[in-house]
Motif scaffolding. Structure first.
Motif, PDB file in Angstrom:
ATOM      1  N   ASP A   8       0.825  -1.205   0.000  1.00 14.51           N
ATOM      2  CA  ASP A   8       0.000   0.000   0.000  1.00 14.51           C
ATOM      3  C   ASP A   8       0.860   1.257   0.000  1.00 14.51           C
ATOM      4  O   ASP A   8       0.566   2.250  -0.682  1.00 14.51           O
ATOM      5  CB  ASP A   8      -0.942   0.015   1.201  1.00 14.51           C
ATOM      6  CG  ASP A   8      -1.920  -1.157   1.185  1.00 14.51           C
ATOM      7  OD1 ASP A   8      -2.388  -1.515   0.095  1.00 14.51           O
ATOM      8  OD2 ASP A   8      -2.196  -1.700   2.276  1.00 14.51           O
ATOM      9  N   VAL A   9       1.948   1.201   0.798  1.00 12.83           N
ATOM     10  CA  VAL A   9       2.871   2.339   0.867  1.00 12.83           C
ATOM     11  C   VAL A   9       3.521   2.575  -0.486  1.00 12.83           C
ATOM     12  O   VAL A   9       3.606   3.711  -0.981  1.00 12.83           O
ATOM     13  CB  VAL A   9       3.948   2.092   1.951  1.00 12.83           C
ATOM     14  CG1 VAL A   9       4.981   3.228   1.927  1.00 12.83           C
ATOM     15  CG2 VAL A   9       3.316   1.977   3.325  1.00 12.83           C
ATOM     16  N   ALA A  10       3.990   1.480  -1.094  1.00 10.51           N
ATOM     17  CA  ALA A  10       4.653   1.585  -2.402  1.00 10.51           C
ATOM     18  C   ALA A  10       3.701   2.158  -3.461  1.00 10.51           C
ATOM     19  O   ALA A  10       4.087   2.996  -4.279  1.00 10.51           O
ATOM     20  CB  ALA A  10       5.157   0.210  -2.826  1.00 10.51           C
ATOM     21  N   LYS A  11       2.444   1.705  -3.428  1.00  8.90           N
ATOM     22  CA  LYS A  11       1.448   2.174  -4.406  1.00  8.90           C
ATOM     23  C   LYS A  11       1.172   3.665  -4.248  1.00  8.90           C
ATOM     24  O   LYS A  11       1.137   4.420  -5.234  1.00  8.90           O
ATOM     25  CB  LYS A  11       0.164   1.372  -4.240  1.00  8.90           C
ATOM     26  CG  LYS A  11      -0.900   1.706  -5.275  1.00  8.90           C
ATOM     27  CD  LYS A  11      -2.127   0.821  -5.096  1.00  8.90           C
ATOM     28  CE  LYS A  11      -3.191   1.143  -6.136  1.00  8.90           C
ATOM     29  NZ  LYS A  11      -4.399   0.284  -5.967  1.00  8.90           N
ATOM     30  N   LEU A  12       0.981   4.095  -2.983  1.00 10.54           N
ATOM     31  CA  LEU A  12       0.679   5.506  -2.718  1.00 10.54           C
ATOM     32  C   LEU A  12       1.861   6.398  -3.074  1.00 10.54           C
ATOM     33  O   LEU A  12       1.683   7.515  -3.594  1.00 10.54           O
ATOM     34  CB  LEU A  12       0.280   5.692  -1.257  1.00 10.54           C
ATOM     35  CG  LEU A  12      -0.128   7.104  -0.826  1.00 10.54           C
ATOM     36  CD1 LEU A  12      -1.349   7.576  -1.626  1.00 10.54           C
ATOM     37  CD2 LEU A  12      -0.452   7.147   0.670  1.00 10.54           C
ATOM     38  N   ALA A  13       3.082   5.931  -2.817  1.00 10.47           N
ATOM     39  CA  ALA A  13       4.282   6.734  -3.096  1.00 10.47           C
ATOM     40  C   ALA A  13       4.736   6.592  -4.544  1.00 10.47           C
ATOM     41  O   ALA A  13       5.660   7.305  -4.971  1.00 10.47           O
ATOM     42  CB  ALA A  13       5.408   6.304  -2.152  1.00 10.47           C
ATOM     43  N   ASN A  14       4.093   5.659  -5.275  1.00  8.68           N
ATOM     44  CA  ASN A  14       4.443   5.414  -6.684  1.00  8.68           C
ATOM     45  C   ASN A  14       5.904   4.983  -6.833  1.00  8.68           C
ATOM     46  O   ASN A  14       6.642   5.482  -7.689  1.00  8.68           O
ATOM     47  CB  ASN A  14       4.165   6.654  -7.528  1.00  8.68           C
ATOM     48  CG  ASN A  14       4.141   6.325  -9.017  1.00  8.68           C
ATOM     49  OD1 ASN A  14       3.831   5.197  -9.411  1.00  8.68           O
ATOM     50  ND2 ASN A  14       4.486   7.309  -9.849  1.00  8.68           N
ATOM     51  N   VAL A  15       6.322   4.053  -5.952  1.00 13.58           N
ATOM     52  CA  VAL A  15       7.665   3.484  -6.016  1.00 13.58           C
ATOM     53  C   VAL A  15       7.540   1.967  -5.861  1.00 13.58           C
ATOM     54  O   VAL A  15       6.450   1.438  -5.621  1.00 13.58           O
ATOM     55  CB  VAL A  15       8.588   4.047  -4.910  1.00 13.58           C
ATOM     56  CG1 VAL A  15       8.782   5.544  -5.073  1.00 13.58           C
ATOM     57  CG2 VAL A  15       8.038   3.719  -3.525  1.00 13.58           C
ATOM     58  N   SER A  16       8.655   1.285  -5.985  1.00 16.41           N
ATOM     59  CA  SER A  16       8.631  -0.173  -5.828  1.00 16.41           C
ATOM     60  C   SER A  16       8.646  -0.555  -4.348  1.00 16.41           C
ATOM     61  O   SER A  16       9.037   0.247  -3.484  1.00 16.41           O
ATOM     62  CB  SER A  16       9.845  -0.798  -6.510  1.00 16.41           C
ATOM     63  OG  SER A  16      11.033  -0.448  -5.821  1.00 16.41           O
ATOM     64  N   ILE A  17       8.221  -1.811  -4.086  1.00 21.38           N
ATOM     65  CA  ILE A  17       8.265  -2.327  -2.704  1.00 21.38           C
ATOM     66  C   ILE A  17       9.706  -2.339  -2.205  1.00 21.38           C
ATOM     67  O   ILE A  17       9.977  -2.030  -1.037  1.00 21.38           O
ATOM     68  CB  ILE A  17       7.655  -3.747  -2.653  1.00 21.38           C
ATOM     69  CG1 ILE A  17       6.154  -3.689  -2.943  1.00 21.38           C
ATOM     70  CG2 ILE A  17       7.906  -4.396  -1.299  1.00 21.38           C
ATOM     71  CD1 ILE A  17       5.502  -5.056  -3.063  1.00 21.38           C
ATOM     72  N   ALA A  18      10.655  -2.680  -3.072  1.00 23.15           N
ATOM     73  CA  ALA A  18      12.067  -2.719  -2.697  1.00 23.15           C
ATOM     74  C   ALA A  18      12.555  -1.359  -2.230  1.00 23.15           C
ATOM     75  O   ALA A  18      13.329  -1.245  -1.275  1.00 23.15           O
ATOM     76  CB  ALA A  18      12.910  -3.218  -3.876  1.00 23.15           C
TER      77      ALA A  18
END
Length: 328
Positions: A8-18
């Motif tokens: 969810d964090v990665a999606k909201l920040a528009n970055v990868s999970i890594a």
């Protein structure tokens, strides 16, 4: 409400999970702008990362593993209180493993702690068998032994001098004029607490010209129930006994229970001294005279040695003392 995940964090920040994982673990490889976006997303979602999951990346789990042979009894309670006090103050968590003194279960838990990448292990109050020590050394995780000793000198331990403590406990009874003194020991083959405490008891009797015989010693298992069975057998074999030393407070409480049932007046008809100085000793009726073993302090020191890298990683012998109350 469903807890937000790293996805969810990665999606909201528009970055990868890594990338989120690298930010969480303070690793490099991203710009300040990216870091700000991730931190903003974490705040908006109120995301709380799992400490162990973070540790898989950072190799810093901030977790200590504890191996105990049982969870009942004040020794375990007091030791865990000390460990928790220091770990909590330093933002560490603990994983408690109840081995139940079972060899297979102990090996499984040792391997589990390795898989969880704990930063340190505390192995307490149980025999360190060869296979346990080999597995612990193979993990290459700092390990402290508490109230026990290893096969080799490769694992540091925190103990008291059990021989001396038992010697002075017996002396307290002798100083009160007792001559027919018995003991409820730990298991006959218990190298950590049973054998040295029995040896100290016997030597105190010998040094004062008193009789030492097998029928004056009962081998228990440090439990309340073995205190009752022990005093029952010893009283039958030694009807003139006037005092008893037990290798744990729990066994001493069993003796006090027996005395209550038999209407024996403590300490006039039977003097009792225990070992540990647990909270139970203060609350017994009458309050129990006992050897003070700094159990909580042992827990604090064990955790401190694993967390505070400035502490010398070596064997520690803590001081014991006699706590005089109303049973001798």
């Amino acid at each position: 409400m469903v807890k937000p995940t790293i996805k969810d964090v990665a999606k909201l920040a528009n970055v990868s999970i890594a990338t989120v994982s690298r930010v969480l673990n303070n690793l490099d490889g991203y710009s300040k702008k990216t870091k700000d976006k991730v931190e903003k997303a974490i705040k908006e979602l109120n995301y709380e990362p799992n400490a162990i999951a973070r540790g898989l990346v950072s190799k810093n789990s901030r977790t200590i593993g504890i191996l105990l042979p049982y969870m009942h009894g004040r020794f375990s309670v007091d030791l865990l209180r000390g460990i928790d006090k220091y770990t909590h103050e330093n933002n560490y968590s603990v994983v408690i493993c109840n081995t139940d003194n079972n060899g297979i279960r102990t090996m499984e838990y040792i391997k589990l702690l390795g898989e969880k990448q704990v930063e340190g292990i505390i192995f307490a109050s149980a025999e360190v068998k060869k296979e346990y020590e080999e597995e612990l050394l193979k993990l290459n995780i700092p390990t402290i032994l508490v109230s026990t000793n290893g096969i080799s000198n490769k694992l540091p331990s925190i103990n008291i001098d059990n021989y001396q403590a038992a010697y002075y406990a017996t002396l307290e009874l002798i100083k009160k004029g007792h001559k027919d003194i018995c003991m409820i020991s730990g298991q006959k083959d218990n190298k950590e607490s049973g054998i040295p405490r029995e040896a100290g008891f016997k030597q105190a009797l010998l040094d004062n010209g008193l009789e030492v015989s097998d029928q004056k010693i009962y081998y228990g298992d440090f439990t309340f129930e073995s205190g009752i069975s022990g005093i029952t057998k010893l009283k039958k074999d030694n009807p003139n006994m006037t005092a008893i030393f037990t290798a744990s407070d729990l066994m001493a409480l069993g003796v006090l229970q027996y005395a209550y049932q038999k209407r024996l007046i403590i300490p006039h008809e039977l003097a009792v001294i225990g070992f540990d100085d647990s909270e139970d000793a203060k609350m017994s009726v009458p309050p129990l005279t006992t050897i003070h073993q700094p159990i909580e302090e042992m827990g604090i020191l064990a955790a401190q040695m694993l967390i505070d890298k400035s502490i010398v990683f070596e064997d520690k012998i803590l001081k014991h003392s006699v706590t005089i109350r109303n049973t001798i």
